[in-house]
Design an enzyme around this catalytic site. Structure first.
Site, PDB file in Angstrom:
ATOM      1  CB  SER A  93       0.765   8.106   7.545  1.00 30.79           C
ATOM      2  OG  SER A  93       1.500   8.509   6.407  1.00 30.79           O
ATOM      3  CE1 TYR A 139      -3.351   5.848   4.803  1.00 29.14           C
ATOM      4  CE2 TYR A 139      -1.497   7.348   4.555  1.00 29.14           C
ATOM      5  CZ  TYR A 139      -2.028   6.162   5.028  1.00 29.14           C
ATOM      6  OH  TYR A 139      -1.225   5.288   5.737  1.00 29.14           O
ATOM      7  CB  ILE A 142       3.198  -2.011   9.565  1.00 30.78           C
ATOM      8  CG1 ILE A 142       4.326  -1.393   8.746  1.00 30.78           C
ATOM      9  CG2 ILE A 142       3.279  -1.539  11.021  1.00 30.78           C
ATOM     10  CD1 ILE A 142       4.162   0.065   8.440  1.00 30.78           C
ATOM     11  CE  LYS A 180      -3.253   6.279   8.280  1.00 33.69           C
ATOM     12  NZ  LYS A 180      -3.354   5.164   9.235  1.00 33.69           N
ATOM     13  CB  SER A 236      -0.261  -8.161   4.666  1.00 32.96           C
ATOM     14  OG  SER A 236      -1.098  -7.019   4.545  1.00 32.96           O
ATOM     15  CB  THR A 260       3.504  -2.455   3.410  1.00 35.44           C
ATOM     16  OG1 THR A 260       2.826  -1.259   2.966  1.00 35.44           O
ATOM     17  CG2 THR A 260       4.411  -2.108   4.590  1.00 35.44           C
TER      18      THR A 260
END
Length: 322
Positions: A180, A205, A55, A209, A53, A240
């Site tokens: 990201s 997160y 990207i 990243k 799913s 997304t």
């Protein structure tokens, strides 16, 4: 420290809204060269993690449409099979293969790589796309915080173990890690599993990243003689399923302003297609161009000096021999 963090967050918000949204993509695309994306990939083997799913799917489909043999690494068999079938149908390329692997499990990744390596196929492109933003502290059966497990431990283990197969595709091999823009809000930290009592999923997160970008720098340095290019990139703010689930408020606030998954995957595919002479190994890319790794006055640049000791810790957590 507090003021610097507040500055990073504010600068990121302004920069992101002007650059990372759909309008930013439209503006940047005025400089894109159509011929850059017309290169074919017949005979090239590509692995894309998290390909069912978002990207990852758009990346797998984009590579498949150019004739590549694509190995989709997915956790869920049912969703993976549906995506595989859809990509084969959309592209007319039958050489789309599904590999089931839980990217949060170091053991699962080792099993997958061992199985895949038995065929001795060269890997021309590895796309480390699988990622997660988990808002609650979740510990995997292997004792790892879930976001770290997928975003860092999984990415590190997959890349390191596949180096021999990537080397077989030298000098054309490349590793593309989907980071990201959120990494701009965090320096590199040694607190890999977020030991603080108040777990902050978005902050973890961002840290993960940032670490992916620093790892890419280090891989480029460590494997400079292997004929493998290492690139990190960020897709901008794309609409997304992962974003909608993890950041519902953000997704709702920017409804209509987010990029499509295809726009988010554009630079991944671009990096996979270009002659390596056009690219700089270890660099961070955004909208088909090198991008800064640090925002002005954000105080994150010096933190990359910690990468060697952090890698030692990652290797220990992932049970690599020293």
């Amino acid at each position: 420290m507090f003021l610097q963090k507040a500055w990073r967050t504010a600068a990121f918000g302004v920069y992101g809204f002007t650059q990372f949204t759909k309008s930013g993509f439209i503006e940047h695309s005025k400089k894109f060269k159509e011929e850059d994306m017309q290169i074919q990939m017949e005979g090239k083997n590509c692995i894309v993690t998290g390909a069912n799913s978002g990207i990852g799917y758009a990346t797998a489909e984009g590579l498949a449409s150019r004739g590549a043999t694509v190995y989709m690494v997915c956790r869920n068999k049912e969703r993976g099979e549906a995506a595989q079938s859809q990509i084969q149908s959309n592209t007319g390329n039958p050489n789309i293969h599904l590999e089931i692997c839980d990217l949060s499990s170091v053991k699962d990744i080792r099993t997958f790589v061992s199985h895949f390596s038995s065929n001795d196929k060269p890997i021309h492109v590895l796309v480390n796309n699988a990622g997660i933003l988990e808002n609650n502290r979740v510990i995997t059966p292997e004792g790892l915080e879930l976001s770290f497990a997928v975003n860092v431990a999984g990415t590190y283990t997959m890349t390191e173990l596949l180096v021999p197969l990537l080397e077989k595709a030298s000098p054309d091999a490349r590793v593309i890690t989907v980071s990201s823009g959120g990494m701009y809000t965090s320096p590199l930290t040694k607190d890999l599993q977020f030991s603080e009592s108040n777990f902050d999923g978005s902050m973890q997160y961002a840290r993960n990243k940032r670490l992916q970008v620093a790892l890419t720098e280090k891989w480029a340095e460590n494997y400079s003689n292997k004929g493998i290019g290492f690139y990190s990139m960020h897709p901008g703010w794309a609409e997304t399923p992962g974003v909608a689930k993890s950041l519902p408020g953000f997704s709702e606030k920017l409804q209509g302003k987010l990029r499509t998954k295809e726009e988010g995957a554009d630079t991944v595919i671009w990096l996979a297609l270009q002659q390596k002479e056009k690219l700089v190994s270890g660099s961070f890319y955004f909208d088909r161009a090198e991008a800064p790794k640090h925002l002005l006055f954000s105080g994150t640049a010096g933190s990359h000096s910690n990468i060697d000791s952090i890698i030692k810790d990652i290797r220990s957590l992932c049970s690599f021999s020293s």
